[in-house]
Design a protein around this motif. Structure first.
Motif, PDB file in Angstrom:
ATOM      1  N   UNK A  82      44.859   6.667  45.598  1.00 20.86           N
ATOM      2  CA  UNK A  82      44.404   6.036  44.368  1.00 20.86           C
ATOM      3  C   UNK A  82      44.445   4.514  44.467  1.00 20.86           C
ATOM      4  N   UNK A  83      43.898   3.860  43.434  1.00 22.12           N
ATOM      5  CA  UNK A  83      43.745   2.408  43.466  1.00 22.12           C
ATOM      6  C   UNK A  83      45.080   1.676  43.511  1.00 22.12           C
ATOM      7  N   UNK A  84      46.124   2.322  43.019  1.00 25.05           N
ATOM      8  CA  UNK A  84      47.435   1.676  43.008  1.00 25.05           C
ATOM      9  C   UNK A  84      48.177   1.841  44.320  1.00 25.05           C
ATOM     10  N   UNK A  85      47.593   2.592  45.253  1.00 19.42           N
ATOM     11  CA  UNK A  85      48.251   2.822  46.523  1.00 19.42           C
ATOM     12  C   UNK A  85      49.411   3.781  46.437  1.00 19.42           C
ATOM     13  N   UNK A  86      49.373   4.688  45.457  1.00 16.69           N
ATOM     14  CA  UNK A  86      50.441   5.673  45.295  1.00 16.69           C
ATOM     15  C   UNK A  86      49.877   7.080  45.457  1.00 16.69           C
ATOM     16  N   UNK A  87      50.667   7.954  46.032  1.00 15.92           N
ATOM     17  CA  UNK A  87      50.249   9.336  46.257  1.00 15.92           C
ATOM     18  C   UNK A  87      51.413  10.283  45.974  1.00 15.92           C
ATOM     19  N   UNK A  88      51.065  11.510  45.578  1.00 13.75           N
ATOM     20  CA  UNK A  88      52.066  12.554  45.378  1.00 13.75           C
ATOM     21  C   UNK A  88      51.978  13.630  46.434  1.00 13.75           C
ATOM     22  N   UNK A  89      51.339  13.337  47.573  1.00  9.27           N
ATOM     23  CA  UNK A  89      51.164  14.358  48.604  1.00  9.27           C
ATOM     24  C   UNK A  89      52.489  14.775  49.234  1.00  9.27           C
ATOM     25  N   UNK A  90      53.469  13.885  49.214  1.00  8.73           N
ATOM     26  CA  UNK A  90      54.773  14.194  49.804  1.00  8.73           C
ATOM     27  C   UNK A  90      55.573  15.042  48.814  1.00  8.73           C
ATOM     28  N   UNK A  91      55.533  16.350  49.021  1.00  8.19           N
ATOM     29  CA  UNK A  91      56.242  17.263  48.120  1.00  8.19           C
ATOM     30  C   UNK A  91      57.478  17.810  48.820  1.00  8.19           C
ATOM     31  N   UNK A  92      58.549  17.956  48.053  1.00  6.31           N
ATOM     32  CA  UNK A  92      59.844  18.351  48.609  1.00  6.31           C
ATOM     33  C   UNK A  92      60.341  19.614  47.915  1.00  6.31           C
ATOM     34  N   UNK A  93      60.971  20.529  48.667  1.00  3.51           N
ATOM     35  CA  UNK A  93      61.546  21.728  48.053  1.00  3.51           C
ATOM     36  C   UNK A  93      62.621  21.369  47.029  1.00  3.51           C
ATOM     37  N   UNK A  94      62.651  22.130  45.951  1.00  2.14           N
ATOM     38  CA  UNK A  94      63.644  21.902  44.900  1.00  2.14           C
ATOM     39  C   UNK A  94      64.458  23.174  44.672  1.00  2.14           C
ATOM     40  N   UNK A  95      65.655  22.998  44.170  1.00  2.00           N
ATOM     41  CA  UNK A  95      66.501  24.128  43.798  1.00  2.00           C
ATOM     42  C   UNK A  95      66.187  24.557  42.372  1.00  2.00           C
ATOM     43  N   UNK A  96      66.357  25.848  42.124  1.00  2.00           N
ATOM     44  CA  UNK A  96      66.201  26.335  40.765  1.00  2.00           C
ATOM     45  C   UNK A  96      64.757  26.566  40.382  1.00  2.00           C
ATOM     46  N   UNK A  97      64.542  27.150  39.205  1.00  2.00           N
ATOM     47  CA  UNK A  97      63.183  27.477  38.762  1.00  2.00           C
ATOM     48  C   UNK A  97      62.404  26.245  38.322  1.00  2.00           C
ATOM     49  N   UNK A  98      61.078  26.328  38.442  1.00  2.00           N
ATOM     50  CA  UNK A  98      60.165  25.258  38.035  1.00  2.00           C
ATOM     51  C   UNK A  98      59.147  25.849  37.069  1.00  2.00           C
ATOM     52  N   UNK A  99      58.879  25.146  35.985  1.00  2.00           N
ATOM     53  CA  UNK A  99      57.917  25.611  34.992  1.00  2.00           C
ATOM     54  C   UNK A  99      56.498  25.267  35.419  1.00  2.00           C
TER      55      UNK A  99
END
Length: 214
Positions: free
Chosen positions: A21-38
């Motif tokens: 994106x234009x701000x030079x930020x990305x969310x492609x780096x995803x990390x495993x988390x503990x517990x349930x996710x909604x």
């Protein structure tokens, strides 16, 4: 058919020159988390999405990638590939993600999801991995992972069964949609018979068929 979730992964903010994106930020780096996710109809709770022009939206709320396909890439590149490294929210095991039929429904935890389309590789993905020709190699491999929409909100967590509870009769798979859109345009007419395909993709297919050289 029942597989399971290996991990549920959430994106962290990554700032880099290759970020989309234009701000030079990305969310492609995803990390495993503990517990349930909604999983909500409008997004995955706690996830970060950088370039919303091309990511997110109701037809690609959740991205799933198979552990078995990740293992192939680990062997191909000669390096470890952790869960979430493809930018996937759900890392699966014993789920035929590439062979998933568009419109088939997955019961995971208390959520109900519907397969919508394959992931298309981008320069952000190549930059994140540091593999300049990754887009070409990913396309040739044709194991793109699947996007899903959320039909019923609910919580999912590592170890949850992934159960295919419904499968459309048309039989068009995520892998077939990907190949039709990339290296095998002769498959494009098949996609018009898939009512569950996102409308934006159906329009794109119709334009390509109307103008074969486009």
């Amino acid at each position: 058919m029942t597989g399971r979730l290996v991990t549920v992964n959430l994106g962290v903010v990554t700032e880099a020159e290759w970020a989309g994106d234009a701000s030079g930020r990305s969310g492609i780096d995803k990390r495993p988390v503990d517990g349930p996710v909604l999983l909500r109809v409008d997004g995955v709770a706690g996830d970060f999405i950088g370039e919303r022009a091309h990511h997110g939206g109701p037809d690609q709320i959740v991205y799933a990638y198979a552990e078995e396909d990740a293992a192939w890439w680990a062997a191909e590149l000669g390096r470890d590939i952790r869960p979430g490294a493809f930018g996937e929210n759900l890392t699966t095991y014993a789920v035929d993600v590439t062979g998933a039929v568009v419109g088939e429904r997955w019961q995971i935890g208390t959520a109900l999801l519907e397969v919508t389309k394959p992931r298309t590789p981008c320069r952000t993905f190549a930059g994140f991995w540091g593999v300049p020709d990754l887009i070409k190699r990913f396309t040739v491999r044709a194991a793109p992972g699947a996007y899903l929409r959320v039909l019923r909100e609910g919580e999912v967590g590592a170890g949850d069964p992934v159960e295919v509870v419904e499968r459309p009769a048309h039989g068009v798979t995520v892998g077939e949609v990907f190949r039709a859109s990339t290296l095998e345009p002769e498959l494009l007419p098949r996609l018009l018979d898939v009512p569950e395909l996102p409308e934006s993709l159906r329009r794109k297919v119709a334009r390509r068929l109307a103008t074969p050289d486009a």
